[in-house]
Design a protein around this motif. Structure first.
Motif, PDB file in Angstrom:
ATOM      1  N   VAL A  39       0.839  -1.209   0.000  1.00  0.00           N
ATOM      2  CA  VAL A  39       0.000   0.000   0.000  1.00  0.00           C
ATOM      3  C   VAL A  39       0.876   1.262   0.000  1.00  0.00           C
ATOM      4  O   VAL A  39       0.649   2.195  -0.784  1.00  0.00           O
ATOM      5  CB  VAL A  39      -0.952  -0.010   1.212  1.00  0.00           C
ATOM      6  N   THR A  40       1.874   1.295   0.866  1.00  0.00           N
ATOM      7  CA  THR A  40       2.747   2.478   0.906  1.00  0.00           C
ATOM      8  C   THR A  40       3.579   2.590  -0.371  1.00  0.00           C
ATOM      9  O   THR A  40       3.919   3.688  -0.801  1.00  0.00           O
ATOM     10  CB  THR A  40       3.676   2.430   2.127  1.00  0.00           C
ATOM     11  N   GLY A  41       3.886   1.441  -0.986  1.00  0.00           N
ATOM     12  CA  GLY A  41       4.595   1.482  -2.264  1.00  0.00           C
ATOM     13  C   GLY A  41       3.744   2.102  -3.364  1.00  0.00           C
ATOM     14  O   GLY A  41       4.254   2.844  -4.212  1.00  0.00           O
ATOM     15  N   LEU A  42       2.443   1.812  -3.360  1.00  0.00           N
ATOM     16  CA  LEU A  42       1.554   2.441  -4.339  1.00  0.00           C
ATOM     17  C   LEU A  42       1.515   3.956  -4.137  1.00  0.00           C
ATOM     18  O   LEU A  42       1.539   4.729  -5.107  1.00  0.00           O
ATOM     19  CB  LEU A  42       0.138   1.862  -4.220  1.00  0.00           C
ATOM     20  N   PRO A  50       2.750  10.159 -11.227  1.00  0.00           N
ATOM     21  CA  PRO A  50       1.275  10.183 -11.224  1.00  0.00           C
ATOM     22  C   PRO A  50       0.705   9.940 -12.616  1.00  0.00           C
ATOM     23  O   PRO A  50       1.217  10.466 -13.609  1.00  0.00           O
ATOM     24  CB  PRO A  50       0.963  11.608 -10.748  1.00  0.00           C
ATOM     25  N   PRO A  51      -0.355   9.131 -12.710  1.00  0.00           N
ATOM     26  CA  PRO A  51      -1.048   8.994 -13.990  1.00  0.00           C
ATOM     27  C   PRO A  51      -1.759  10.301 -14.343  1.00  0.00           C
ATOM     28  O   PRO A  51      -1.978  11.161 -13.474  1.00  0.00           O
ATOM     29  CB  PRO A  51      -2.051   7.866 -13.725  1.00  0.00           C
ATOM     30  N   ALA A  52      -2.131  10.446 -15.611  1.00  0.00           N
ATOM     31  CA  ALA A  52      -2.700  11.716 -16.080  1.00  0.00           C
ATOM     32  C   ALA A  52      -3.957  12.095 -15.305  1.00  0.00           C
ATOM     33  O   ALA A  52      -4.176  13.278 -15.002  1.00  0.00           O
ATOM     34  CB  ALA A  52      -2.990  11.606 -17.577  1.00  0.00           C
ATOM     35  N   ASP A  56      -3.271  16.338 -11.585  1.00  0.00           N
ATOM     36  CA  ASP A  56      -3.694  17.675 -11.146  1.00  0.00           C
ATOM     37  C   ASP A  56      -4.279  17.689  -9.745  1.00  0.00           C
ATOM     38  O   ASP A  56      -4.652  18.752  -9.241  1.00  0.00           O
ATOM     39  CB  ASP A  56      -4.730  18.231 -12.128  1.00  0.00           C
ATOM     40  N   ASP A  57      -4.415  16.522  -9.122  1.00  0.00           N
ATOM     41  CA  ASP A  57      -5.081  16.467  -7.821  1.00  0.00           C
ATOM     42  C   ASP A  57      -4.216  15.851  -6.734  1.00  0.00           C
ATOM     43  O   ASP A  57      -4.730  15.433  -5.697  1.00  0.00           O
ATOM     44  CB  ASP A  57      -6.385  15.653  -7.950  1.00  0.00           C
TER      45      ASP A  57
END
Length: 380
Positions: A39-42, A50-52, A56-57
């Motif tokens: 979980v912390t790795g994710l 970050p994915p697109a 922005d968030d």
């Protein structure tokens, strides 16, 4: 004369404690360490890459969030090493069971075990070398580490599902399967588990101090110590390594590209209103430490350039090469009042290794994205 080949005979194991109760007891703690690590790795991966749909968030708070999650990620990964070794010792006689596959279920069980062991060993081994910044392989560590994490987790879920009846039968000392085991093995099993947990505690206590600074005095086995480095803060990439060791303060300019582009000298930046923030540098290798930073708020620079409030910012470093010489700040970071174009660290001007003449420092952001030697900001 016809040669007769005898059928293969599996080796016999006379050792004790290679039983389901011991495997279940160790497996519960190993699973807990793996869940925390995964979980912390994710969190770490998505903050760094970050994915697109998320770019922005990304949240800039809590300010020490990345420090906590990455510290837990590395600590739980290190704790998993003795647990994995103990688990493998407990179950290795089953590798020699014959016939190798007795049914579809048994075949799936062996397949999940093979994937589990292979991915776990490779994941933990490469992760440990990453804490020392040693990469003796030709592949990209981040992408392979991420893919192995999913492989390992999938194999673990499949393995637990297939072994659920046996796990349930040996879950506790009072479970039916455990009560059916030889009673004389109980003290030896407890001694073994005590030794395993003592090893987990020892490796955790002697490495966690690299990120949890109250434990810094016990930081004996971690490759980094949070107090060792110029200006009291460690450095991963030096100015010499980045090819920016001889930056002239007189010639340096900051360019802010936006609707109203402009340039500033270092003296011009120093003449602007200065802000202070106590924020941690937290690196993917596991070390972290808070420091006192001062400089100009990024949002003040953006307002002067006429940037819209929701704009992202591209940050460009003077370093030559390097995967993170160009980074982006989401608007949540760029507009956070704690995000600075830092000019000073712990009361003194930035040293070359800490990014002289200017660097980014932002809350809840991986250290590799706290860009050093900044000379250009672009409003996106």
């Amino acid at each position: 004369m016809k040669l007769r080949v005898p059928p293969p005979r599996p080796p016999a194991f006379s050792g004790r404690l290679h039983d389901a109760r011991t495997a279940t007891a160790i497996g519960r703690w190993l699973a807990l360490a793996v869940v925390v690590c995964f979980v912390t790795g994710l969190v770490s991966h998505y903050l760094q890459h970050p994915p697109a749909w998320l770019a922005d968030d990304l949240p800039s708070r809590p300010s020490g969030g990345y420090r906590l999650t990455q510290g837990l990620h590395v600590a739980s990964g290190i704790a998993a090493v003795p647990l994995l070794l103990a688990k493998m010792w407990t179950v290795y006689p089953r590798l020699f069971e014959w016939p190798a596959v007795r049914s579809v279920r048994h075949g799936l069980e062996r397949l999940s075990a093979a994937l589990l062991v292979a991915s776990a060993v490779l994941e933990l081994f490469t992760g440990l070398l990453n804490t020392a910044q040693w990469y003796p392989w030709p592949f990209d560590f981040v992408q392979v580490h991420y893919a192995l994490g999913w492989t390992f987790t999938g194999a673990l879920v499949l393995h637990i599902a297939l072994k659920a009846p046996e796990i349930k039968a040996h879950w506790s000392r009072g479970s039916a399967g455990t009560l059916a085991l030889p009673a004389e093995d109980g003290p030896n099993r407890r001694a073994l588990l005590t030794g395993v947990f003592a090893a987990v505690g020892a490796v955790t206590l002697t490495t966690a101090g690299q990120s949890f600074t109250p434990l810094g005095r016990f930081d004996l086995l971690a490759p980094r110590h949070p107090d060792h480095g110029p200006q009291g803060l460690p450095v991963n990439r030096t100015a010499v390594a980045a090819g920016v060791a001889a930056v002239s303060a007189r010639d340096w300019r900051l360019t802010v590209a936006g609707p109203r582009p402009y340039e500033l000298t270092l003296d011009g930046l120093r003449a602007m209103r200065q802000y202070e923030a106590t924020l941690p540098i937290a690196c993917v290798e596991g070390w972290s430490k808070s420091a006192d930073w001062s400089g100009v708020r990024i949002r003040d620079l953006l307002d002067r350039a006429g940037a819209p409030r929701g704009a992202r910012v591209r940050v460009v470093s003077m370093e030559r090469g390097g995967a993170y010489s160009v980074t982006e700040l989401a608007h949540t970071y760029a507009r956070d009042e704690l995000t600075l174009l830092a000019l000073r660290l712990n009361g003194g001007a930035l040293s070359p290794d800490h990014g002289f003449p200017a660097r980014i420092i932002a809350p809840n952001r991986p250290g590799v994205l706290q860009t050093k030697w900044v000379h250009r900001l672009e409003v996106l």
